[in-house]
Design a protein around this motif. Structure first.
Motif, PDB file in Angstrom:
ATOM      1  N   UNK A  28      55.649  48.500  52.649  1.00  0.00           N
ATOM      2  CA  UNK A  28      54.749  49.362  53.074  1.00  0.00           C
ATOM      3  C   UNK A  28      54.170  50.659  52.247  1.00  0.00           C
ATOM      4  N   UNK A  29      55.217  51.326  51.659  1.00  0.00           N
ATOM      5  CA  UNK A  29      54.897  52.125  50.729  1.00  0.00           C
ATOM      6  C   UNK A  29      54.181  51.931  49.531  1.00  0.00           C
ATOM      7  N   UNK A  30      54.691  50.702  49.077  1.00  0.00           N
ATOM      8  CA  UNK A  30      54.137  50.290  47.690  1.00  0.00           C
ATOM      9  C   UNK A  30      52.585  49.783  47.481  1.00  0.00           C
ATOM     10  N   UNK A  31      52.347  49.086  48.663  1.00  0.00           N
ATOM     11  CA  UNK A  31      50.996  48.470  48.779  1.00  0.00           C
ATOM     12  C   UNK A  31      49.660  49.493  48.579  1.00  0.00           C
ATOM     13  N   UNK A  32      49.930  50.552  49.339  1.00  0.00           N
ATOM     14  CA  UNK A  32      48.701  51.584  49.236  1.00  0.00           C
ATOM     15  C   UNK A  32      48.944  52.176  47.570  1.00  0.00           C
ATOM     16  N   UNK A  33      49.970  52.296  47.127  1.00  0.00           N
ATOM     17  CA  UNK A  33      50.214  52.917  45.716  1.00  0.00           C
ATOM     18  C   UNK A  33      49.402  52.041  44.719  1.00  0.00           C
ATOM     19  N   UNK A  34      49.768  50.700  45.048  1.00  0.00           N
ATOM     20  CA  UNK A  34      49.552  49.707  43.777  1.00  0.00           C
ATOM     21  C   UNK A  34      47.857  49.680  44.325  1.00  0.00           C
ATOM     22  N   UNK A  35      47.341  49.748  45.218  1.00  0.00           N
ATOM     23  CA  UNK A  35      45.752  49.688  45.559  1.00  0.00           C
ATOM     24  C   UNK A  35      45.083  50.824  44.857  1.00  0.00           C
ATOM     25  N   UNK A  36      45.859  51.994  44.909  1.00  0.00           N
ATOM     26  CA  UNK A  36      45.247  52.826  44.183  1.00  0.00           C
ATOM     27  C   UNK A  36      45.057  53.052  42.836  1.00  0.00           C
ATOM     28  N   UNK A  37      46.357  52.227  42.309  1.00  0.00           N
ATOM     29  CA  UNK A  37      46.544  52.302  40.696  1.00  0.00           C
ATOM     30  C   UNK A  37      45.606  51.313  40.271  1.00  0.00           C
ATOM     31  N   UNK A  38      45.321  50.262  41.226  1.00  0.00           N
ATOM     32  CA  UNK A  38      44.167  49.172  40.616  1.00  0.00           C
ATOM     33  C   UNK A  38      42.979  49.949  40.686  1.00  0.00           C
ATOM     34  N   UNK A  39      42.588  50.797  41.713  1.00  0.00           N
ATOM     35  CA  UNK A  39      41.346  51.179  41.853  1.00  0.00           C
ATOM     36  C   UNK A  39      41.078  52.300  40.662  1.00  0.00           C
ATOM     37  N   UNK A  40      42.076  52.948  40.185  1.00  0.00           N
ATOM     38  CA  UNK A  40      42.030  54.048  39.244  1.00  0.00           C
ATOM     39  C   UNK A  40      41.854  53.410  37.847  1.00  0.00           C
ATOM     40  N   UNK A  41      42.461  52.318  37.790  1.00  0.00           N
ATOM     41  CA  UNK A  41      42.485  51.813  36.310  1.00  0.00           C
ATOM     42  C   UNK A  41      41.600  51.666  35.438  1.00  0.00           C
ATOM     43  N   UNK A  42      40.192  51.303  35.741  1.00  0.00           N
ATOM     44  CA  UNK A  42      39.288  51.218  34.867  1.00  0.00           C
ATOM     45  C   UNK A  42      38.809  52.684  34.280  1.00  0.00           C
ATOM     46  N   UNK A  43      38.987  53.695  34.956  1.00  0.00           N
ATOM     47  CA  UNK A  43      38.588  54.953  34.852  1.00  0.00           C
ATOM     48  C   UNK A  43      39.708  55.609  33.454  1.00  0.00           C
ATOM     49  N   UNK A  44      40.897  55.328  33.898  1.00  0.00           N
ATOM     50  CA  UNK A  44      42.066  55.432  32.846  1.00  0.00           C
ATOM     51  C   UNK A  44      41.948  54.911  31.590  1.00  0.00           C
ATOM     52  N   UNK A  45      41.706  53.518  31.912  1.00  0.00           N
ATOM     53  CA  UNK A  45      41.318  52.609  30.453  1.00  0.00           C
ATOM     54  C   UNK A  45      40.095  53.494  29.812  1.00  0.00           C
ATOM     55  N   UNK A  46      39.047  53.660  30.265  1.00  0.00           N
ATOM     56  CA  UNK A  46      37.794  54.180  29.670  1.00  0.00           C
ATOM     57  C   UNK A  46      38.312  55.700  28.747  1.00  0.00           C
ATOM     58  N   UNK A  47      39.156  56.364  29.395  1.00  0.00           N
ATOM     59  CA  UNK A  47      39.723  57.693  28.912  1.00  0.00           C
ATOM     60  C   UNK A  47      40.495  57.384  27.500  1.00  0.00           C
ATOM     61  N   UNK A  48      41.400  56.282  27.770  1.00  0.00           N
ATOM     62  CA  UNK A  48      42.186  55.911  26.865  1.00  0.00           C
ATOM     63  C   UNK A  48      41.362  55.472  25.760  1.00  0.00           C
ATOM     64  N   UNK A  49      40.299  54.442  25.973  1.00  0.00           N
ATOM     65  CA  UNK A  49      39.439  54.146  24.747  1.00  0.00           C
ATOM     66  C   UNK A  49      38.704  55.255  24.147  1.00  0.00           C
TER      67      UNK A  49
END
Length: 61
Positions: A28-49
């Protein structure tokens, strides 16, 4: 993803790694955190690029 959420997710995953029986308890705790991680990944990857491109350009000159 906020740094605090990243740390919480890391701690929960480690707890499950140490004791796989805790997966149901922490699901129950992990599910929303994983959803948040997936949602924020493109922005993080763009910054890394962008960062890697800046480093590459610095080495060229």
């Amino acid at each position: 993803m906020e740094q605090q959420h990243q740390q919480t997710l890391t701690n929960l995953v480690y707890a499950i790694y140490e004791d796989p029986t805790k997966i149901e308890e922490h699901h129950v705790l992990i599910q929303p955190l994983l959803s948040d991680l997936v949602a924020s990944s493109p922005a993080g990857l763009l910054k890394l690029k962008t960062y890697l491109q800046k480093i590459n350009l610095q080495f060229l000159y």
